[in-house]
Motif scaffolding. Structure first.
Motif, mmCIF file in Angstrom:
data_model
loop_
_atom_site.group_PDB
_atom_site.id
_atom_site.type_symbol
_atom_site.label_atom_id
_atom_site.label_comp_id
_atom_site.label_asym_id
_atom_site.label_seq_id
_atom_site.Cartn_x
_atom_site.Cartn_y
_atom_site.Cartn_z
ATOM 1 N N THR A 38 0.850 -1.185 0.000
ATOM 2 C CA THR A 38 0.000 0.000 0.000
ATOM 3 C C THR A 38 0.891 1.242 0.000
ATOM 4 O OG1 THR A 38 -1.646 -1.208 1.292
ATOM 5 C CG2 THR A 38 -1.891 1.176 1.181
ATOM 6 N N TYR A 39 0.840 1.991 -1.098
ATOM 7 C CA TYR A 39 1.729 3.145 -1.247
ATOM 8 C C TYR A 39 1.513 4.173 -0.141
ATOM 9 C CZ TYR A 39 3.744 7.450 -3.073
ATOM 10 O OH TYR A 39 4.464 8.611 -3.210
ATOM 11 N N ASP A 40 0.273 4.430 0.222
ATOM 12 C CA ASP A 40 -0.010 5.445 1.247
ATOM 13 C C ASP A 40 0.644 5.092 2.582
ATOM 14 O OD1 ASP A 40 -1.413 6.913 -0.563
ATOM 15 O OD2 ASP A 40 -3.403 6.281 0.125
ATOM 16 N N LYS A 41 0.624 3.817 2.931
ATOM 17 C CA LYS A 41 1.277 3.389 4.175
ATOM 18 C C LYS A 41 2.781 3.567 4.073
ATOM 19 C CE LYS A 41 -2.170 0.070 5.844
ATOM 20 N NZ LYS A 41 -2.430 -1.362 6.189
ATOM 21 N N GLY A 42 3.331 3.250 2.914
ATOM 22 C CA GLY A 42 4.759 3.446 2.702
ATOM 23 C C GLY A 42 5.147 4.906 2.799
ATOM 24 N N LEU A 43 4.296 5.781 2.230
ATOM 25 C CA LEU A 43 4.565 7.218 2.265
ATOM 26 C C LEU A 43 4.515 7.753 3.692
ATOM 27 C CD1 LEU A 43 5.084 9.778 0.615
ATOM 28 C CD2 LEU A 43 2.596 10.052 0.418
ATOM 29 N N ALA A 44 3.518 7.315 4.463
ATOM 30 C CA ALA A 44 3.409 7.755 5.858
ATOM 31 C C ALA A 44 4.616 7.284 6.668
ATOM 32 C CB ALA A 44 2.119 7.218 6.465
ATOM 33 N N PHE A 45 5.061 6.064 6.411
ATOM 34 C CA PHE A 45 6.232 5.511 7.095
ATOM 35 C C PHE A 45 7.471 6.337 6.746
ATOM 36 C CE2 PHE A 45 9.796 2.604 7.591
ATOM 37 C CZ PHE A 45 9.514 1.941 8.771
ATOM 38 N N ALA A 46 7.620 6.673 5.482
ATOM 39 C CA ALA A 46 8.774 7.457 5.030
ATOM 40 C C ALA A 46 8.792 8.837 5.669
ATOM 41 C CB ALA A 46 8.758 7.581 3.514
ATOM 42 N N GLN A 47 7.646 9.455 5.771
ATOM 43 C CA GLN A 47 7.567 10.768 6.395
ATOM 44 C C GLN A 47 7.913 10.702 7.875
ATOM 45 O OE1 GLN A 47 3.538 11.759 5.298
ATOM 46 N NE2 GLN A 47 4.147 12.727 3.362
ATOM 47 N N LYS A 48 7.513 9.617 8.515
ATOM 48 C CA LYS A 48 7.780 9.442 9.947
ATOM 49 C C LYS A 48 9.274 9.376 10.236
ATOM 50 C CE LYS A 48 6.562 6.324 13.787
ATOM 51 N NZ LYS A 48 5.788 5.090 14.143
ATOM 52 N N TYR A 49 10.033 8.741 9.331
ATOM 53 C CA TYR A 49 11.462 8.515 9.583
ATOM 54 C C TYR A 49 12.369 9.257 8.596
ATOM 55 C CZ TYR A 49 9.838 4.875 12.747
ATOM 56 O OH TYR A 49 9.223 4.189 13.773
ATOM 57 N N ALA A 50 11.822 10.213 7.880
ATOM 58 C CA ALA A 50 12.605 11.007 6.925
ATOM 59 C C ALA A 50 13.353 10.120 5.938
ATOM 60 C CB ALA A 50 13.587 11.926 7.667
ATOM 61 N N ILE A 51 12.639 9.162 5.386
ATOM 62 C CA ILE A 51 13.216 8.214 4.430
ATOM 63 C C ILE A 51 13.196 8.831 3.035
ATOM 64 C CG2 ILE A 51 12.919 5.941 3.366
ATOM 65 C CD1 ILE A 51 11.730 5.023 6.079
ATOM 66 N N GLU A 52 14.286 8.683 2.343
ATOM 67 C CA GLU A 52 14.477 9.360 1.066
ATOM 68 C C GLU A 52 13.575 8.837 -0.040
ATOM 69 O OE1 GLU A 52 18.172 9.628 -2.148
ATOM 70 O OE2 GLU A 52 18.606 9.423 -0.008
ATOM 71 N N LYS A 53 13.347 7.529 -0.071
ATOM 72 C CA LYS A 53 12.707 6.940 -1.248
ATOM 73 C C LYS A 53 11.511 6.085 -0.866
ATOM 74 C CE LYS A 53 14.411 5.620 -5.721
ATOM 75 N NZ LYS A 53 15.646 5.398 -6.498
ATOM 76 N N VAL A 54 10.401 6.275 -1.562
ATOM 77 C CA VAL A 54 9.200 5.449 -1.420
ATOM 78 C C VAL A 54 8.832 4.952 -2.808
ATOM 79 C CG1 VAL A 54 6.844 5.324 -0.537
ATOM 80 C CG2 VAL A 54 8.421 7.015 0.395
ATOM 81 N N TYR A 55 8.619 3.653 -2.938
ATOM 82 C CA TYR A 55 8.304 3.081 -4.243
ATOM 83 C C TYR A 55 6.796 3.030 -4.465
ATOM 84 C CZ TYR A 55 13.119 1.562 -3.567
ATOM 85 O OH TYR A 55 14.464 1.531 -3.314
ATOM 86 N N THR A 56 6.375 3.378 -5.674
ATOM 87 C CA THR A 56 4.954 3.292 -6.016
ATOM 88 C C THR A 56 4.545 1.848 -6.280
ATOM 89 O OG1 THR A 56 5.510 3.743 -8.328
ATOM 90 C CG2 THR A 56 4.861 5.622 -6.960
ATOM 91 N N ASP A 57 5.521 1.017 -6.648
ATOM 92 C CA ASP A 57 5.298 -0.412 -6.867
ATOM 93 C C ASP A 57 6.295 -1.172 -6.007
ATOM 94 O OD1 ASP A 57 5.791 -3.116 -8.037
ATOM 95 O OD2 ASP A 57 4.285 -2.464 -9.493
ATOM 96 N N ILE A 58 5.819 -2.155 -5.271
ATOM 97 C CA ILE A 58 6.676 -2.851 -4.302
ATOM 98 C C ILE A 58 7.888 -3.502 -4.959
ATOM 99 C CG2 ILE A 58 5.494 -5.098 -4.362
ATOM 100 C CD1 ILE A 58 5.704 -5.080 -1.253
ATOM 101 N N ASP A 59 7.746 -3.941 -6.209
ATOM 102 C CA ASP A 59 8.853 -4.619 -6.881
ATOM 103 C C ASP A 59 9.980 -3.681 -7.289
ATOM 104 O OD1 ASP A 59 7.669 -7.065 -6.591
ATOM 105 O OD2 ASP A 59 6.932 -7.220 -8.648
ATOM 106 N N GLN A 60 9.750 -2.380 -7.232
ATOM 107 C CA GLN A 60 10.794 -1.426 -7.620
ATOM 108 C C GLN A 60 12.004 -1.467 -6.690
ATOM 109 O OE1 GLN A 60 8.524 2.206 -7.626
ATOM 110 N NE2 GLN A 60 7.933 2.013 -9.785
ATOM 111 N N VAL A 61 11.791 -1.953 -5.459
ATOM 112 C CA VAL A 61 12.913 -2.029 -4.526
ATOM 113 C C VAL A 61 13.987 -2.994 -5.024
ATOM 114 C CG1 VAL A 61 11.904 -3.861 -3.077
ATOM 115 C CG2 VAL A 61 13.545 -2.270 -2.088
ATOM 116 N N PHE A 62 13.571 -4.025 -5.748
ATOM 117 C CA PHE A 62 14.534 -5.007 -6.245
ATOM 118 C C PHE A 62 15.327 -4.467 -7.432
ATOM 119 C CE2 PHE A 62 10.654 -7.378 -4.843
ATOM 120 C CZ PHE A 62 11.154 -7.743 -3.606
ATOM 121 N N GLU A 63 14.740 -3.500 -8.126
ATOM 122 C CA GLU A 63 15.379 -2.927 -9.311
ATOM 123 C C GLU A 63 16.282 -1.746 -8.978
ATOM 124 O OE1 GLU A 63 11.930 -1.833 -11.484
ATOM 125 O OE2 GLU A 63 11.164 -3.897 -11.647
ATOM 126 N N ASP A 64 16.186 -1.237 -7.767
ATOM 127 C CA ASP A 64 16.937 -0.045 -7.367
ATOM 128 C C ASP A 64 18.397 -0.414 -7.092
ATOM 129 O OD1 ASP A 64 17.972 2.279 -6.282
ATOM 130 O OD2 ASP A 64 16.241 2.656 -4.980
#
Length: 326
Positions: A38-64
């Motif tokens: 769920t992108y919205d949950k990922g975005l909220a998590f990133a904002q909480k911890y000042a995380i640089e990158k949030v993927y719109t598709d979960i599989d993008q993490v493997f391609e990064d």
């Protein structure tokens, strides 16, 4: 910042992912990326911890290509699919317990890690808490004599709701994979060789998963272990390791920091404290980064293999099969 400032990504945003983010912060680091269904949950998590990158598709993490290490903390029936993608992409992976559903999946993941020359391990706190390193040294010294038996308890009181993850067969629920993995990892840490004989009794919940179990293990050295598990009856998280010259008690053992030794000859006690329960994820991160850097490898994947084989054999005896295994 730490000398080995690897770029970590979390796959999942639950309790463990929050602990990972906090552990990295405590080490002067931070998560680089977050992947979630769920992108919205990922975005909220990133904002909480000042995380640089949030993927719109979960599989993008493997391609990064910037990601060095992925921590997988999704439900354990999803692990193997994510492990295949991560390991084939050449990512180092620390995967939450239970690392896979069964031994076949685990061996597949290990083969992929070897093929792609990356570090792969289970995030089992017992293998990384300093108290266990200290006790292993004590055991090896012979100060307590020969190991005779181990007694383990782990019981949680979960609401009797067959739809929640603890009892839900569709989410690979049950006591063994959720809490039994801790008790078995503890046993494997202290037993000098893995088991040769296993017997058990199980009570299944209405959903068909294991609600309660008693497990008896013996190995060729004659060492014996008993484990009592329950998801609907509270027990202390207590480990008892019995030698011929004394016994060791550890409470709250999944993230233990204190052990009490009682000596057989005169009953006097010795208290050993090492590490900090609250820093459990920091120890895992440190060991993983050392393994990735090639400094040392204290991830104990071979113990995870032994434990997974026990759990696979037990579920076979119980005729407990998850949908992914059918």
């Amino acid at each position: 910042m730490q000398e080995n400032n690897y770029r970590w990504a979390t796959l999942g945003t639950g309790v463990i992912a929050n602990e990972l983010a906090q552990a990295l912060q405590a080490r002067g680091q931070k998560l680089y990326a977050v992947a979630n269904r769920t992108y919205d949950k990922g975005l909220a998590f990133a904002q909480k911890y000042a995380i640089e990158k949030v993927y719109t598709d979960i599989d993008q993490v493997f391609e990064d290509e910037a990601v060095n290490i992925i921590y997988i903390s999704t439900p354990h029936n999803t692990h193997i699919d994510f492990l295949r993608k991560a390991l084939r992409a050449g990512k180092h992976v620390l995967c939450e317990k239970s690392v896979t559903l069964n031994s076949q999946e685990l061996e597949e993941a290990i083969a992929l890690a070897k093929e792609h020359q990356v570090i792969f391990a289970e995030a089992m706190t017992i293998f990384h808490m300093p108290i266990y390193r200290r006790l292993a040294m004590l055991q090896a010294s012979g100060h307590l004599g020969d190991l005779k038996l181990i007694q383990m308890n782990f019981g949680s009181y979960k609401d009797y709701d067959m739809s929640n993850r603890f009892f839900n067969r569709q989410l690979a629920g049950g006591a063994l994979l959720d809490i039994g993995v801790y008790a078995l990892s503890f046993v494997r840490w202290f037993m000098e060789t893995k088991d040769s004989q296993i017997s058990s009794q199980v009570r299944l919940a209405p959903s068909g998963v294991d609600e309660q179990a008693g497990i008896l293990l013996t190995n060729p050295a004659g060492q014996l272990a008993t484990i009592t598990l329950s998801l609907h009856a509270k027990q202390p998280k207590r480990g008892l390791i019995v030698f011929d010259k004394g016994y060791i008690e550890i409470y709250d053992y999944p993230r233990g920091q204190k052990a009490v030794i009682t000596y057989t000859d005169d009953g006097h006690q010795e208290v050993i404290e090492e590490g900090n329960t609250l820093e459990a994820l920091q120890y895992e991160v440190a060991d993983m980064e050392e393994a990735v850097s090639g400094q040392s490898n204290h991830m104990f994947l071979e113990y995870s293999q032994d434990v997974m084989q026990i759990m696979t054999d037990l579920r076979k005896d119980w005729d407990l099969v998850y949908p992914e295994e059918e």
